[in-house]
Design a protein around this motif. Structure first.
Motif, mmCIF file in Angstrom:
data_model
loop_
_atom_site.group_PDB
_atom_site.id
_atom_site.type_symbol
_atom_site.label_atom_id
_atom_site.label_comp_id
_atom_site.label_asym_id
_atom_site.label_seq_id
_atom_site.Cartn_x
_atom_site.Cartn_y
_atom_site.Cartn_z
ATOM 1 N N ARG A 39 57.013 47.075 47.644
ATOM 2 C CA ARG A 39 57.123 47.539 49.214
ATOM 3 C C ARG A 39 55.249 47.278 49.320
ATOM 4 O O ARG A 39 55.395 46.224 50.537
ATOM 5 C CB ARG A 39 57.043 48.974 49.476
ATOM 6 N N ASN B 164 61.338 39.849 42.670
ATOM 7 C CA ASN B 164 61.080 40.921 42.250
ATOM 8 C C ASN B 164 60.471 40.885 40.501
ATOM 9 O O ASN B 164 59.560 41.665 40.481
ATOM 10 C CB ASN B 164 61.998 41.737 41.958
ATOM 11 N N LEU C 184 64.031 44.923 49.036
ATOM 12 C CA LEU C 184 63.962 46.091 48.891
ATOM 13 C C LEU C 184 66.011 46.865 48.188
ATOM 14 O O LEU C 184 65.931 47.445 47.045
ATOM 15 C CB LEU C 184 62.869 47.431 49.157
ATOM 16 N N LEU D 244 60.508 49.695 43.379
ATOM 17 C CA LEU D 244 60.646 49.483 44.441
ATOM 18 C C LEU D 244 59.139 49.839 45.320
ATOM 19 O O LEU D 244 58.359 49.736 46.008
ATOM 20 C CB LEU D 244 61.772 50.397 45.110
ATOM 21 N N GLY E 120 67.010 48.118 44.763
ATOM 22 C CA GLY E 120 67.342 49.249 44.114
ATOM 23 C C GLY E 120 68.967 49.358 44.227
ATOM 24 O O GLY E 120 69.117 49.945 42.927
ATOM 25 N N THR F 247 63.749 52.844 38.754
ATOM 26 C CA THR F 247 63.519 52.445 40.252
ATOM 27 C C THR F 247 62.898 52.905 41.391
ATOM 28 O O THR F 247 62.428 51.446 42.044
ATOM 29 C CB THR F 247 65.120 52.503 40.517
#
Length: 188
Positions: A166, A117, A175, A162, A179, A158
């Motif tokens: 992606r 991340n 993901l 995300l 999240g 967020t």
């Protein structure tokens, strides 16, 4: 230095942030270099031109989970207080020594979702100036709307995060984990 790191203050990019990171990184790396593979500058202060909370984010990367306890011990000798994983798998968080510039320090397992991340978002933004402007604007609007509510600020970012992750190839399971972590109940 920001006293209350739960307050949300977003400022324009500061050219001194890379040097601040290096100054913070040096003693950490000296303490863990034989058990860690890297100390990464992550988060918004690691992206040139990105508006950010003036708090440096650093990830100490270890190759295996059995290195985490030793990393925790060694960081304690530098004044870092272990706070546990705060609900994020394969990542240990630390309270930084109060005399140092504001920063967050984590020990992350190499290959973990937490580390993926941080690195994927940083690397994408470093290569996409238009997204830096878009994300800066989102962060500034959220900071104005939620100046004393860090959890709502994080949740508000967020969808953008995300969408980037992606694009960077993170899978649905990763993901969902990210999240969910960004919408955890308020942290103490």
């Amino acid at each position: 230095m920001i006293e209350n790191q739960r307050s949300v203050v977003v400022v324009d990019y500061d050219l001194s942030w890379p040097a601040t990171f290096e100054a913070l990184r040096a003693p950490v790396w000296a303490a863990v270099r034989d058990i860690a593979v890297a100390v990464e500058h992550v988060g918004s202060t690691a992206v040139p031109g990105l508006a950010a909370k003036p708090i440096i984010d650093m990830d100490v990367v270890v190759a295996s989970a059995d290195r985490m306890p030793e990393a925790i011990q060694r960081l304690a000798t530098l004044g870092y207080g272990h706070r546990g994983n705060l609900g994020i798998e394969d990542r240990e968080a630390f309270k930084s020594p109060p005399e140092l510039p504001a920063h967050h320090l984590y020990v992350c397992l190499q290959g973990s979702t937490a580390l993926a991340n941080h690195l994927a978002l940083r690397d994408f933004l470093r290569s996409e100036p238009a997204s830096v402007l878009q994300y800066s604007r989102i962060k500034q609007l959220l900071a104005a709307r939620f100046p004393e509510d860090i959890d709502s600020y994080i949740a508000g970012k967020t969808d953008f995060i995300l969408s980037v992750l992606r694009r960077m190839g993170l899978g649905d399971s990763e993901l969902k984990t990210i999240g969910d972590a960004n919408t955890l109940p308020p942290r103490l």
